[in-house]
Write a protein that holds these residues in place. Structure first.
Motif, PDB file in Angstrom:
ATOM      1  N   HIS A 267       0.859  -1.177   0.000  1.00  0.00           N
ATOM      2  CA  HIS A 267       0.000   0.000   0.000  1.00  0.00           C
ATOM      3  C   HIS A 267       0.898   1.231   0.000  1.00  0.00           C
ATOM      4  CE1 HIS A 267      -3.761   2.130   0.722  1.00  0.00           C
ATOM      5  NE2 HIS A 267      -3.019   2.966   1.409  1.00  0.00           N
ATOM      6  N   ILE A 268       0.674   2.123  -0.955  1.00  0.00           N
ATOM      7  CA  ILE A 268       1.493   3.330  -1.088  1.00  0.00           C
ATOM      8  C   ILE A 268       0.604   4.549  -0.905  1.00  0.00           C
ATOM      9  CG2 ILE A 268       2.992   4.669  -2.618  1.00  0.00           C
ATOM     10  CD1 ILE A 268       3.519   2.010  -4.124  1.00  0.00           C
ATOM     11  N   ASP A 269       0.995   5.419   0.023  1.00  0.00           N
ATOM     12  CA  ASP A 269       0.310   6.696   0.240  1.00  0.00           C
ATOM     13  C   ASP A 269       1.266   7.812  -0.132  1.00  0.00           C
ATOM     14  OD1 ASP A 269      -2.226   5.925   1.489  1.00  0.00           O
ATOM     15  OD2 ASP A 269      -0.985   5.251   3.164  1.00  0.00           O
ATOM     16  N   ALA A 270       0.814   8.753  -0.954  1.00  0.00           N
ATOM     17  CA  ALA A 270       1.609   9.949  -1.249  1.00  0.00           C
ATOM     18  C   ALA A 270       1.387  10.938  -0.114  1.00  0.00           C
ATOM     19  CB  ALA A 270       1.205  10.544  -2.583  1.00  0.00           C
ATOM     20  N   LEU A 271       2.457  11.304   0.579  1.00  0.00           N
ATOM     21  CA  LEU A 271       2.360  12.268   1.671  1.00  0.00           C
ATOM     22  C   LEU A 271       2.424  13.696   1.153  1.00  0.00           C
ATOM     23  CD1 LEU A 271       4.673  10.410   4.209  1.00  0.00           C
ATOM     24  CD2 LEU A 271       2.177  10.276   3.979  1.00  0.00           C
ATOM     25  N   GLU A 272       2.868  13.838  -0.087  1.00  0.00           N
ATOM     26  CA  GLU A 272       2.875  15.106  -0.816  1.00  0.00           C
ATOM     27  C   GLU A 272       2.953  14.749  -2.300  1.00  0.00           C
ATOM     28  OE1 GLU A 272       7.403  16.599  -0.847  1.00  0.00           O
ATOM     29  OE2 GLU A 272       6.567  16.431   1.172  1.00  0.00           O
ATOM     30  N   ALA A 273       2.853  15.738  -3.172  1.00  0.00           N
ATOM     31  CA  ALA A 273       2.964  15.464  -4.604  1.00  0.00           C
ATOM     32  C   ALA A 273       4.293  14.741  -4.854  1.00  0.00           C
ATOM     33  CB  ALA A 273       2.893  16.754  -5.401  1.00  0.00           C
ATOM     34  N   SER A 274       4.234  13.602  -5.513  1.00  0.00           N
ATOM     35  CA  SER A 274       5.423  12.760  -5.663  1.00  0.00           C
ATOM     36  C   SER A 274       5.493  12.160  -7.055  1.00  0.00           C
ATOM     37  CB  SER A 274       5.379  11.611  -4.651  1.00  0.00           C
ATOM     38  OG  SER A 274       5.311  12.084  -3.331  1.00  0.00           O
ATOM     39  N   VAL A 275       6.711  11.842  -7.474  1.00  0.00           N
ATOM     40  CA  VAL A 275       6.946  11.128  -8.723  1.00  0.00           C
ATOM     41  C   VAL A 275       7.721   9.869  -8.368  1.00  0.00           C
ATOM     42  CG1 VAL A 275       8.037  11.177 -10.995  1.00  0.00           C
ATOM     43  CG2 VAL A 275       6.980  13.252 -10.075  1.00  0.00           C
ATOM     44  N   LEU A 276       7.185   8.711  -8.765  1.00  0.00           N
ATOM     45  CA  LEU A 276       7.795   7.423  -8.455  1.00  0.00           C
ATOM     46  C   LEU A 276       8.163   6.698  -9.732  1.00  0.00           C
ATOM     47  CD1 LEU A 276       5.127   6.103  -5.918  1.00  0.00           C
ATOM     48  CD2 LEU A 276       7.104   7.535  -5.449  1.00  0.00           C
ATOM     49  N   SER A 277       9.137   5.838  -9.615  1.00  0.00           N
ATOM     50  CA  SER A 277       9.497   4.955 -10.718  1.00  0.00           C
ATOM     51  C   SER A 277       9.424   3.531 -10.191  1.00  0.00           C
ATOM     52  CB  SER A 277      10.914   5.277 -11.204  1.00  0.00           C
ATOM     53  OG  SER A 277      11.260   4.449 -12.282  1.00  0.00           O
ATOM     54  N   LEU A 278       8.635   2.695 -10.849  1.00  0.00           N
ATOM     55  CA  LEU A 278       8.509   1.289 -10.477  1.00  0.00           C
ATOM     56  C   LEU A 278       9.459   0.485 -11.349  1.00  0.00           C
ATOM     57  CD1 LEU A 278       7.120  -1.009  -8.940  1.00  0.00           C
ATOM     58  CD2 LEU A 278       5.380  -1.024 -10.736  1.00  0.00           C
ATOM     59  N   LEU A 279      10.318  -0.283 -10.715  1.00  0.00           N
ATOM     60  CA  LEU A 279      11.319  -1.085 -11.411  1.00  0.00           C
ATOM     61  C   LEU A 279      11.021  -2.557 -11.157  1.00  0.00           C
ATOM     62  CD1 LEU A 279      14.280   0.969  -9.955  1.00  0.00           C
ATOM     63  CD2 LEU A 279      13.262   1.279 -12.203  1.00  0.00           C
ATOM     64  N   GLY A 280      11.277  -3.399 -12.147  1.00  0.00           N
ATOM     65  CA  GLY A 280      11.049  -4.815 -11.931  1.00  0.00           C
ATOM     66  C   GLY A 280      11.641  -5.658 -13.036  1.00  0.00           C
ATOM     67  N   GLY A 281      11.831  -6.909 -12.729  1.00  0.00           N
ATOM     68  CA  GLY A 281      12.361  -7.815 -13.726  1.00  0.00           C
ATOM     69  C   GLY A 281      12.688  -9.166 -13.132  1.00  0.00           C
ATOM     70  N   GLU A 282      13.232 -10.011 -13.959  1.00  0.00           N
ATOM     71  CA  GLU A 282      13.656 -11.339 -13.542  1.00  0.00           C
ATOM     72  C   GLU A 282      15.026 -11.244 -12.867  1.00  0.00           C
ATOM     73  OE1 GLU A 282      11.945 -14.229 -13.823  1.00  0.00           O
ATOM     74  OE2 GLU A 282      10.267 -13.083 -14.624  1.00  0.00           O
ATOM     75  N   PRO A 283      15.330 -12.133 -11.920  1.00  0.00           N
ATOM     76  CA  PRO A 283      16.664 -12.141 -11.316  1.00  0.00           C
ATOM     77  C   PRO A 283      17.736 -12.363 -12.389  1.00  0.00           C
ATOM     78  CG  PRO A 283      15.176 -13.563 -10.097  1.00  0.00           C
ATOM     79  CD  PRO A 283      14.461 -13.140 -11.351  1.00  0.00           C
ATOM     80  N   ILE A 284      18.914 -11.797 -12.169  1.00  0.00           N
ATOM     81  CA  ILE A 284      20.021 -11.913 -13.115  1.00  0.00           C
ATOM     82  C   ILE A 284      20.959 -13.014 -12.634  1.00  0.00           C
ATOM     83  CG2 ILE A 284      21.937 -10.704 -14.226  1.00  0.00           C
ATOM     84  CD1 ILE A 284      20.452  -8.091 -13.655  1.00  0.00           C
ATOM     85  N   ASP A 285      20.769 -14.215 -13.138  1.00  0.00           N
ATOM     86  CA  ASP A 285      21.619 -15.363 -12.814  1.00  0.00           C
ATOM     87  C   ASP A 285      21.990 -15.387 -11.340  1.00  0.00           C
ATOM     88  OD1 ASP A 285      21.577 -16.157 -15.511  1.00  0.00           O
ATOM     89  OD2 ASP A 285      23.249 -14.829 -15.968  1.00  0.00           O
ATOM     90  N   ASP A 286      23.272 -15.535 -11.063  1.00  0.00           N
ATOM     91  CA  ASP A 286      23.746 -15.631  -9.684  1.00  0.00           C
ATOM     92  C   ASP A 286      24.439 -14.352  -9.227  1.00  0.00           C
ATOM     93  OD1 ASP A 286      25.943 -15.868 -11.314  1.00  0.00           O
ATOM     94  OD2 ASP A 286      26.847 -17.530 -10.220  1.00  0.00           O
ATOM     95  N   HIS A 287      24.093 -13.226  -9.834  1.00  0.00           N
ATOM     96  CA  HIS A 287      24.702 -11.952  -9.469  1.00  0.00           C
ATOM     97  C   HIS A 287      24.125 -11.433  -8.154  1.00  0.00           C
ATOM     98  CE1 HIS A 287      25.951 -12.046 -13.649  1.00  0.00           C
ATOM     99  NE2 HIS A 287      26.832 -11.117 -13.352  1.00  0.00           N
TER     100      HIS A 287
END
Length: 79
Positions: A35-55
């Motif tokens: 659950h995400i609440d903006a406490l003020e005007a905000s800009v977010l970036s959502l990042l995601g992906g598959e794990p990178i091998d054994d790094h």
């Protein structure tokens, strides 16, 4: 995606009760709804992906060997 995170580009948000300000980074647990609440005007970036091998990832360091990450981190810290 199994690897997910939110980067707060500007503003202030609360993610599951934890405040994250501008330039903050929050890792999201796989398979869990948040659950995400903006406490003020905000800009977010959502990042995601598959794990990178054994790094491994810590902050902006990526390597297969945790000792290399620790060494790079120390070098960076010392300037």
């Amino acid at each position: 995606h199994p690897e997910r995170a939110i980067y707060v580009m500007s503003g202030q948000v609360r993610i599951d009760g934890h405040d994250v300000g501008a330039h903050g980074f929050a890792r999201l647990d796989h398979g869990r709804t948040v659950h995400i609440d903006a406490l003020e005007a905000s800009v977010l970036s959502l990042l995601g992906g598959e794990p990178i091998d054994d790094h491994q990832l810590w902050w902006n360091f990526v390597a297969r060997d945790p000792a290399r990450i620790a060494a790079a981190s120390e070098t960076w810290r010392q300037g």
